[in-house]
Every structure is written in C-alpha cells, then in structure tokens.
Motif scaffolding. Structure first.
Motif, short mmCIF file in Angstrom:
data_model
loop_
_atom_site.label_atom_id
_atom_site.label_comp_id
_atom_site.label_asym_id
_atom_site.label_seq_id
_atom_site.Cartn_x
_atom_site.Cartn_y
_atom_site.Cartn_z
N PHE A 236 -4.05 12.29 0.41
CA PHE A 236 -4.92 11.37 -0.31
C PHE A 236 -5.21 11.95 -1.70
CE2 PHE A 236 -5.49 8.40 2.81
CZ PHE A 236 -6.68 7.66 2.75
N LEU B 11 0.84 -1.20 0.00
CA LEU B 11 0.00 0.00 0.00
C LEU B 11 0.88 1.25 0.00
CD1 LEU B 11 -2.78 -0.93 2.59
CD2 LEU B 11 -2.92 -0.99 0.11
N GLN C 189 -7.32 7.30 -4.53
CA GLN C 189 -7.05 6.52 -3.32
C GLN C 189 -8.26 6.54 -2.38
OE1 GLN C 189 -3.48 8.56 -2.15
NE2 GLN C 189 -2.16 6.87 -2.78
N SER D 149 -10.91 4.24 -3.64
CA SER D 149 -10.55 2.82 -3.62
C SER D 149 -10.70 2.19 -2.25
CB SER D 149 -9.10 2.64 -4.09
OG SER D 149 -8.18 3.17 -3.13
N TRP E 97 0.37 3.95 1.41
CA TRP E 97 0.20 4.73 2.62
C TRP E 97 0.49 3.85 3.83
CZ3 TRP E 97 -3.82 4.53 -1.01
CH2 TRP E 97 -4.72 3.47 -0.83
#
Length: 451
Positions: free
Chosen positions: A427, A382, A431, A434, A384
């Motif tokens: 963000f 990921l 994103q 999703s 993040w």
C-alpha cells in the motif's frame, strides 16, 4: 400303548413351551412401550424444531456444587412469575448432582456432560437446549428474589438497542456490586422485597456486565452465537461476550432495581492453587484476541456504524474458506457461502453451526475456482486485488474488500482466519487514504466440534 403315549408326551410339552414363548413378557412390553414413546417424542421434536415459547430459558452451569444448586433452583421456582424453563448443564460432577437433577422430574431440563467443559462449554450446551424467546445465564451460587426476572425483562424490552441486562448483587467486581444490610442469606428476601421495585430511573448503561446473571433476547444470541470456549474453566468469557455485543451497536444495562444474592466465585475458589494459572491463561487469551477492545468499539462507532444489521458475521472476512462440524467446506464471498466441490488444500477456519447458518447458501463452486479466488481476484479499474492483504505504513494489516480497507483487529484474528497465508500487496500512503474504512475483522470463537 405306554410307549406310544411316552413318545407323544415330549411333542405336547414342546408345543406347550412354544405357546408360552409367544406370550409377551413384562420386559418386552416395557421395551415396546419405550420404543413407541421414543418414536413419538422424536416426531414431536422434529415437528416443533425452531419454535420457541414466549418465556425465558434460565441456563445454569454446575460443577460439584449441588447444595448451592438446590438453593438456586428453589429460589427460582418460588420467586419467578413470568414464564420460564430451567436448564442445568452439569460438568461431570461427582457430588450427586446428577441424581438430584433426575429426582426433579419435569421441573428441570438437564444434561450431565461426560467431562468438565468449563463455564463457556456448559453455557453453550444450555444455549443449544434453550426453547425460550429470552435466554438468561445464571451462576449456580445465586439466590433470586421477588420481581427479579420481570424487572430485568422490563429493562431489556425498553429499547431494541438494549443488548444485555444484569442485576446488582452483594458480591461481584465492578459497578454491579452494592452494599447490603443483611448478614446471612436468610435476611436477603426481606431486603430484596423492598429493593426490587421496578423503576426505569434506576437503569444504568455500562461498558461491562459480569456473567453471574445475564439476560438477552434470542435474537441477540442468533446474531452473536456461542461463548468462546478458548477460555478454560471460567473468567473472561463474559468480558469477551460483552465486547462482541457492543461491537454490533447494542448497549449493556445494569438494572439497579433488581437485586439477587451471589455467594461468589464458588466454583472458581474450589480450584485452589489453580486459580492463578487459569486466570493468567484466560487473561492472555483475552489480550491476544482483543488488545484494546474498548478502542475497537469506539473505532466502529466513529466510522459511522450504529446497529450492525448482519450481526457478528459483519466482522468476519470475505474471500476465505470455512468449515462446520462436518467435512463440508465453503467459499465465502458477497455475503453468501458456496459449497466447495472437491478436496480443499487451503486452510479453512472452523465455525459453529450458528455462525454458518447466517450466510445464505449459493451455488456450489469448484475447488479450482475457490483456490484461485483465495489467491486474489483482480478488480477492474483498481491497482490492487479483491480479497488480498495489505500492510499499511502504520504497520497494521488490512484486507481489501468491496472498495474498503478492513483493519485486522489482532494478530490472533489474522492467524485464525489464515489471512497471514494470503498474498500481500504493498500500500502507498495515497492508496490507504483513498480507501474508506470498513468494519474491522475480529477473531472467530472456539467451540466444541459438535456445535
């Protein structure tokens, strides 16, 4: 010979005095009995801790309204058939309430507080004292009538999704108020006798129950906890509790087949000119904490959540540091709490013991590891990091957690959980879209340090 006799006499007197000294006095016998009774009571209390009776703990907060309190207690003892106990928590009254409660003996369990902790503070003490499988919060300026408790219990137990039940009355705001034919409280019992006939068709779901009389299961209290003592004196703490219960998927019900008399806001009116100040403060606390709480409830139900198995804890963030009434600090992650070994420099959120015990205990964690996790642990695959904060294009603050985005319900929630101090990431609209929606994060309540 006389000198010899005189020389012996003091020794005989001394021995006599010594013999008298070892005879237990009435005072020492009393103290010994008191100590023995205390130790026996302590052992009994410890052995029965955590066990409850199949009945209702009726919790009454009181402040300088001993005459109303007397009427309330007398009516409970006269008109209540299901098993019950009465618990009165007095907010340091100066009108003789303490002496009156002491005169009742075992008929009432009570505690007189050292200072006025308001409605929420007194209720919270009573909740800790309660031993029943049901809890009922009752204003001191009420008079109950025939079938009042049995009718409300029938409504509450009609479905596991019913969270709290309240009756109708003559003096209250909202849908629980009805018109009554009697002019004085003396005419109330006859009216209530005809009104309080159990009838499920008269039960009504509602979005709001006022706190003058609230019935709930102990299970709900375990899942929801104490009232928020951030509301001073009184007002809005019941509205706050309503939202917290509804967020978990429970419904609120008005038992319209149950009437009790309410003299109405006696303690609040006694504040005189302070009423406006107190009410304005509590309204501000409520709005700062919730904003539009009804939209929040609809949002939770709209993302497909019904009953929340974890209770209110499901609305608390992970990847934070919390503490209880003692100097123990815990790292919260994956639904467990881990004791932090070492001095903690990162701000911790204070929680009550009821809230803390919902998380099972895990292995201890070093302070270095806890602080590293607080600053963000990268999740493989990921872009993040787990437990970090992100601000969306809509301006709302989110926490990234377990592959979801969790909306922070208010600026107050972000502040009280210290989320504003956690690292942030940017963000993109892609994103955001999703990630599925997770449960929102709400502000923790405030309670006295010993709870």
């Amino acid at each position: 010979m006389r000198k010899l006799a005189e020389s012996r006499r003091p020794k005989r007197n001394l021995k006599r005095r010594q013999r008298r000294a070892v005879v237990p006095t009435r005072s020492s016998q009393y103290q010994t009995g008191m100590n023995s009774g205390y130790q026996e009571g302590l052992r009994t209390g410890q052995s029965s801790f955590g066990t409850y009776f199949e009945g209702t703990s009726i919790i009454i907060p009181n402040y300088n309204q001993v005459d109303y309190l007397k009427q309330c207690i007398a009516s409970i003892r006269r008109f209540t058939n299901p098993p019950f106990e009465i618990i009165v928590v007095d907010n340091a009254s100066t009108d003789g309430a303490g002496a009156y409660l002491a005169s009742l003996g075992s008929a009432v369990r009570y505690r007189v507080l050292e200072s006025n902790r308001g409605f929420a503070g007194a209720i919270n003490v009573g909740m800790m004292m309660a031993r029943g499988s049901y809890l009922l919060l009752l204003n001191n300026d009420t008079v109950v009538a025939e079938n009042w408790l049995s009718n409300m219990l029938a409504c509450l137990n009609s479905s596991p999704t019913v969270g709290m039940v309240g009756p109708v009355t003559n003096y209250i705001s909202g849908d629980q108020r009805i018109e009554v034919p009697y002019k004085t409280v003396r005419g109330m019992p006859n009216f209530a006798r005809q009104h309080n006939v159990s009838n499920p068709s008269r039960w009504q779901q509602t979005d709001r129950l006022t706190g003058f009389c609230l019935l709930m299961r102990r299970e709900l209290w375990d899942r929801t906890g104490f009232m928020d003592e951030g509301y001073t004196v009184g007002n809005y703490e019941d509205d706050d509790y309503n939202i917290r219960v509804r967020l978990q998927g429970y419904s609120l019900m008005i038992a319209r087949d149950t009437f009790i008399h309410h003299f109405g806001s006696v303690s609040i009116r006694a504040l005189g000119e302070r009423v406006t100040v107190v009410n304005d403060h509590n309204r501000h606390v409520y709005m700062e904490k919730w904003g539009n709480p009804h939209d929040l409830v609809h949002f939770v139900r709209g993302i497909g959540h019904g009953m929340i198995p974890a209770g209110e804890t499901a609305f608390f963030p992970q990847h934070v540091i919390v503490r209880g009434s003692r100097d123990n600090f815990y790292w919260i992650e994956d639904g467990i709490k881990r004791l932090i070994a070492g001095p903690v420099a990162i701000p911790a959120t204070r929680l009550s013991r009821v809230e803390l015990r919902r998380w099972p205990i895990g292995e201890p964690i070093s302070v270095e590891e806890a602080q590293a996790k607080w600053h963000g642990v990268t999740v493989e695959g990921l872009p993040w990091s787990e437990g970090l904060m992100a601000r969306g294009m809509d301006g709302l603050l989110y926490m990234v957690e377990n592959g979801t985005k969790r909306k922070v319900a208010s600026a107050k929630a972000a502040e009280d959980w210290h989320l504003v101090l956690k690292p942030n990431i940017a963000f993109t609209p892609e994103q955001i879209s999703s990630l599925p929606e997770g449960l929102p994060i709400i502000a923790p309540i405030r309670t006295a340090d010993h709870l």
